[in-house]
Design a protein around this motif. Sequence first.
Motif, PDB file in Angstrom:
ATOM      1  N   GLU A 115       0.733  -1.200  -0.136  1.00  0.00           N
ATOM      2  CA  GLU A 115       0.130  -0.009  -0.027  1.00  0.00           C
ATOM      3  C   GLU A 115       0.761   1.130   0.122  1.00  0.00           C
ATOM      4  N   VAL A 116       2.019   1.108   0.620  1.00  0.00           N
ATOM      5  CA  VAL A 116       2.730   2.335   1.014  1.00  0.00           C
ATOM      6  C   VAL A 116       3.897   2.830  -0.064  1.00  0.00           C
ATOM      7  N   CYS A 117       4.542   1.601  -0.237  1.00  0.00           N
ATOM      8  CA  CYS A 117       5.768   1.495  -1.022  1.00  0.00           C
ATOM      9  C   CYS A 117       5.854   1.297  -2.609  1.00  0.00           C
ATOM     10  N   LYS A 118       6.666   1.874  -3.211  1.00  0.00           N
ATOM     11  CA  LYS A 118       7.130   1.810  -4.805  1.00  0.00           C
ATOM     12  C   LYS A 118       8.104   0.885  -4.867  1.00  0.00           C
ATOM     13  N   ARG A 119       9.199   1.034  -3.856  1.00  0.00           N
ATOM     14  CA  ARG A 119      10.341   0.342  -3.978  1.00  0.00           C
ATOM     15  C   ARG A 119      10.556  -0.446  -2.799  1.00  0.00           C
ATOM     16  N   VAL A 120      11.022  -1.719  -2.933  1.00  0.00           N
ATOM     17  CA  VAL A 120      11.322  -2.636  -1.827  1.00  0.00           C
ATOM     18  C   VAL A 120      12.551  -2.926  -1.560  1.00  0.00           C
ATOM     19  N   ILE A 121      13.280  -2.751  -0.457  1.00  0.00           N
ATOM     20  CA  ILE A 121      14.464  -3.354   0.010  1.00  0.00           C
ATOM     21  C   ILE A 121      14.558  -4.507   0.797  1.00  0.00           C
ATOM     22  N   ILE A 122      14.962  -5.730   0.704  1.00  0.00           N
ATOM     23  CA  ILE A 122      14.661  -6.565   1.422  1.00  0.00           C
ATOM     24  C   ILE A 122      16.132  -6.964   2.304  1.00  0.00           C
ATOM     25  N   ILE A 123      16.404  -6.889   3.767  1.00  0.00           N
ATOM     26  CA  ILE A 123      17.601  -6.986   4.268  1.00  0.00           C
ATOM     27  C   ILE A 123      17.693  -8.029   5.162  1.00  0.00           C
ATOM     28  N   ASN A 124      18.789  -9.095   5.088  1.00  0.00           N
ATOM     29  CA  ASN A 124      18.706 -10.434   5.835  1.00  0.00           C
ATOM     30  C   ASN A 124      20.073 -10.525   6.417  1.00  0.00           C
ATOM     31  N   ASN A 125      19.950 -10.490   7.663  1.00  0.00           N
ATOM     32  CA  ASN A 125      21.474 -10.398   8.597  1.00  0.00           C
ATOM     33  C   ASN A 125      22.201  -9.139   8.088  1.00  0.00           C
ATOM     34  N   GLY A 126      21.694  -8.059   7.979  1.00  0.00           N
ATOM     35  CA  GLY A 126      22.401  -6.877   7.635  1.00  0.00           C
ATOM     36  C   GLY A 126      22.857  -6.687   6.341  1.00  0.00           C
ATOM     37  N   LYS A 127      22.368  -7.624   5.590  1.00  0.00           N
ATOM     38  CA  LYS A 127      22.746  -7.524   3.913  1.00  0.00           C
ATOM     39  C   LYS A 127      21.617  -7.530   3.147  1.00  0.00           C
ATOM     40  N   ILE A 128      21.658  -6.396   1.954  1.00  0.00           N
ATOM     41  CA  ILE A 128      20.602  -6.269   1.261  1.00  0.00           C
ATOM     42  C   ILE A 128      20.637  -7.502   0.044  1.00  0.00           C
ATOM     43  N   VAL A 129      19.442  -8.258   0.209  1.00  0.00           N
ATOM     44  CA  VAL A 129      19.035  -9.434  -0.466  1.00  0.00           C
ATOM     45  C   VAL A 129      18.331  -9.017  -1.904  1.00  0.00           C
ATOM     46  N   LEU A 130      17.582  -7.948  -1.654  1.00  0.00           N
ATOM     47  CA  LEU A 130      16.572  -7.681  -2.857  1.00  0.00           C
ATOM     48  C   LEU A 130      16.465  -6.295  -2.886  1.00  0.00           C
ATOM     49  N   ASP A 131      16.568  -5.350  -3.964  1.00  0.00           N
ATOM     50  CA  ASP A 131      16.317  -4.162  -4.024  1.00  0.00           C
ATOM     51  C   ASP A 131      15.460  -3.863  -5.352  1.00  0.00           C
ATOM     52  N   ASP A 132      14.194  -3.888  -5.354  1.00  0.00           N
ATOM     53  CA  ASP A 132      13.276  -3.680  -6.690  1.00  0.00           C
ATOM     54  C   ASP A 132      12.174  -2.987  -6.325  1.00  0.00           C
ATOM     55  N   SER A 133      11.481  -2.703  -7.518  1.00  0.00           N
ATOM     56  CA  SER A 133      10.068  -2.132  -7.196  1.00  0.00           C
ATOM     57  C   SER A 133       9.140  -3.270  -6.743  1.00  0.00           C
ATOM     58  N   MET A 134       8.041  -2.737  -6.075  1.00  0.00           N
ATOM     59  CA  MET A 134       6.931  -3.715  -5.625  1.00  0.00           C
ATOM     60  C   MET A 134       6.112  -4.331  -6.902  1.00  0.00           C
ATOM     61  N   LYS A 135       6.098  -3.530  -8.051  1.00  0.00           N
ATOM     62  CA  LYS A 135       5.533  -4.313  -9.033  1.00  0.00           C
ATOM     63  C   LYS A 135       6.383  -5.475  -9.686  1.00  0.00           C
ATOM     64  N   ASN A 136       7.772  -5.498  -9.471  1.00  0.00           N
ATOM     65  CA  ASN A 136       8.456  -6.494 -10.058  1.00  0.00           C
ATOM     66  C   ASN A 136       8.688  -7.531  -8.939  1.00  0.00           C
ATOM     67  N   LEU A 137       8.497  -7.153  -7.587  1.00  0.00           N
ATOM     68  CA  LEU A 137       8.456  -8.144  -6.465  1.00  0.00           C
ATOM     69  C   LEU A 137       7.291  -8.986  -6.900  1.00  0.00           C
ATOM     70  N   LYS A 138       6.366  -8.567  -6.763  1.00  0.00           N
ATOM     71  CA  LYS A 138       5.097  -9.069  -7.066  1.00  0.00           C
ATOM     72  C   LYS A 138       4.914  -9.997  -8.376  1.00  0.00           C
ATOM     73  N   TYR A 139       5.476  -9.597  -9.520  1.00  0.00           N
ATOM     74  CA  TYR A 139       5.618 -10.302 -10.412  1.00  0.00           C
ATOM     75  C   TYR A 139       6.532 -11.595 -10.384  1.00  0.00           C
ATOM     76  N   HIS A 140       7.616 -11.231  -9.869  1.00  0.00           N
ATOM     77  CA  HIS A 140       8.577 -12.491  -9.776  1.00  0.00           C
ATOM     78  C   HIS A 140       8.140 -13.494  -8.671  1.00  0.00           C
ATOM     79  N   TYR A 141       7.391 -13.026  -7.573  1.00  0.00           N
ATOM     80  CA  TYR A 141       6.871 -13.793  -6.563  1.00  0.00           C
ATOM     81  C   TYR A 141       5.755 -14.699  -7.242  1.00  0.00           C
ATOM     82  N   LEU A 142       4.831 -14.194  -7.917  1.00  0.00           N
ATOM     83  CA  LEU A 142       3.572 -14.864  -8.627  1.00  0.00           C
ATOM     84  C   LEU A 142       4.255 -15.935  -9.614  1.00  0.00           C
ATOM     85  N   THR A 143       5.228 -15.553 -10.431  1.00  0.00           N
ATOM     86  CA  THR A 143       5.831 -16.308 -11.452  1.00  0.00           C
ATOM     87  C   THR A 143       6.353 -17.603 -10.845  1.00  0.00           C
TER      88      THR A 143
END
Length: 75
Positions: free
Chosen positions: A35-63
């Motif tokens: 609802e709030v974000c256009k860009r998403v950054i996912i951090i795991n153990n202090g490291k960026i593991v994903l930096d992408d748009s919400m649109k691309n994140l949803k597309y790749h997750y659904l795929t």
Amino acid sequence: MSQLSDSTINNIKKINKELKTTIFFTSHDVGDIEEVCKRVIIINNGKIVLDDSMKNLKYHYLTLTFYLLLAPQPQ
């Protein structure tokens, strides 16, 4: 269902638009993030593991989900 109220979501969007600034929004609630974000950054153990748009994140997750549903299951 969002954990944030509609007024909170609207205020975050308003601040972002009017001030043209980045807002660091931390949440585990995907509904709020979507609802709030256009860009998403996912951090795991202090490291960026994903930096992408919400649109691309949803597309790749659904795929990936669709692929896993169709993949042959081990016997």
